[in-house]
Design a protein around this motif. Sequence first.
Motif, PDB file in Angstrom:
ATOM      1  N   ASN A  20       0.784  -1.294  -0.173  1.00  0.00           N
ATOM      2  CA  ASN A  20       0.012   0.050   0.117  1.00  0.00           C
ATOM      3  C   ASN A  20       0.849   1.200   0.049  1.00  0.00           C
ATOM      4  OD1 ASN A  20      -2.664  -1.591   0.173  1.00  0.00           O
ATOM      5  ND2 ASN A  20      -2.114  -1.813   2.383  1.00  0.00           N
TER       6      ASN A  20
ATOM      7  N   THR B 298      -0.723   0.785   6.092  1.00  0.00           N
ATOM      8  CA  THR B 298      -1.958   0.055   5.961  1.00  0.00           C
ATOM      9  C   THR B 298      -3.114   0.544   4.774  1.00  0.00           C
ATOM     10  OG1 THR B 298      -3.003   2.043   7.236  1.00  0.00           O
ATOM     11  CG2 THR B 298      -2.086   0.179   8.768  1.00  0.00           C
ATOM     12  N   GLY B 299      -2.736   1.700   4.048  1.00  0.00           N
ATOM     13  CA  GLY B 299      -3.641   1.991   3.147  1.00  0.00           C
ATOM     14  C   GLY B 299      -5.038   2.474   3.604  1.00  0.00           C
ATOM     15  N   ASP B 300      -5.362   2.660   5.097  1.00  0.00           N
ATOM     16  CA  ASP B 300      -6.478   3.297   5.442  1.00  0.00           C
ATOM     17  C   ASP B 300      -6.295   4.030   6.629  1.00  0.00           C
ATOM     18  OD1 ASP B 300      -5.645   1.699   7.517  1.00  0.00           O
ATOM     19  OD2 ASP B 300      -7.266   0.131   7.037  1.00  0.00           O
ATOM     20  N   VAL B 301      -7.311   4.561   7.082  1.00  0.00           N
ATOM     21  CA  VAL B 301      -7.520   5.641   7.946  1.00  0.00           C
ATOM     22  C   VAL B 301      -6.897   4.943   9.395  1.00  0.00           C
ATOM     23  CG1 VAL B 301      -8.596   7.453   9.384  1.00  0.00           C
ATOM     24  CG2 VAL B 301      -9.145   6.886   7.014  1.00  0.00           C
ATOM     25  N   SER B 302      -5.492   4.498   9.780  1.00  0.00           N
ATOM     26  CA  SER B 302      -4.958   3.902  10.633  1.00  0.00           C
ATOM     27  C   SER B 302      -3.542   4.270  10.840  1.00  0.00           C
ATOM     28  CB  SER B 302      -5.410   2.224  10.956  1.00  0.00           C
ATOM     29  OG  SER B 302      -4.776   1.671   9.690  1.00  0.00           O
TER      30      SER B 302
ATOM     31  N   LEU C 272     -15.339   9.774  10.112  1.00  0.00           N
ATOM     32  CA  LEU C 272     -13.955   9.032  10.297  1.00  0.00           C
ATOM     33  C   LEU C 272     -13.201   9.209  11.464  1.00  0.00           C
ATOM     34  CD1 LEU C 272     -13.124   9.774   6.338  1.00  0.00           C
ATOM     35  CD2 LEU C 272     -14.157   7.696   7.445  1.00  0.00           C
TER      36      LEU C 272
END
Length: 318
Positions: free
Chosen positions: A221, A243-247, A294
């Motif tokens: 990612n 991670t490629g996400d909101v983390s 989010l």
Amino acid sequence: KLLRLRQAAQTVEGEFSELYAKTEVFVTRSDRRLFSFYEKREELEGWLDTMYYSDAHTFDVKTGRELRFEDVFEITDELPTLLYEELTDAYPDLSFAEETPDIIGDAIRENNTAVVSFSLAPGCVHVLFADYRFTSQHTGGHHITLSFADYPHIIKPEWQTVPYSQMFRMDFGVDYYLVGDLKLRMEFVPIEDGICGEWSCRVRNSEGAGQSNEHKETFCNAPFEVYLIRENGRQLLYLSVPTGDVSALTNVYEITACGISYIGQTDCAIYETVTLDPARIPMMRFEEREDAELPVPVYGICRVGDDGMPVWLETIKD
């Protein structure tokens, strides 16, 4: 000036019209005595080939003066030849010009950091050689690391003493020499069309004897960063997991004479490290809030806990 340099010690990437430029700065030592770093740059303009540059700088924190080769190295007639031999050993597949030792010697005498430069680090010194000056094979510059244990007389004694507490971002394909005569090297090999890659970290005795340990993992990612943290008598790696996400996640590993071992994972990650103080590590995490759809990023300061994991001390902004 040193504060501005510290604040610039991060990746800068930009694209303007037909010009692409990327700069990465790696701080190798930051304490009350020295601030030392090296930078790697790549530039692409139009349809021309990508141009690579690299150089290093070391500053005396007390005076703000940039140190020269003659301030740090024990200058001898053999030094250019020694650096040349280490250079050819590190890059056995490259053909270097016959006049390379003379070019190195002239750069040292003239302190020409555009050709040969250095940055000090705990237990070693990084020496960078400019691309295009030593070989026609453009590889983005050349980098060797000399251990104080292997070459105890190459650096003046006053610059070899380093506070134990250290924190700095690590580079790939570079040798690091740690406490306990340990040598560490990381590599990253892209796979699956560059979307993912395999990270490997090898730890062994600096003389190549004794136990050797290699740890491998695959990440996807996004690029990630790895920091070496020396604190409370331990040598730790903090790896920001893409991670490629909101983390935000960080894997924590410990380096010992037995090799590298995984300690655990935490839900925060190092960000914009401008202090490089292991007692006050800038980190961020995401929190759920009722007024936001989010998770919201929260920034704070951490320290290294007794178990090696980061301990949140205070929130500084969100």
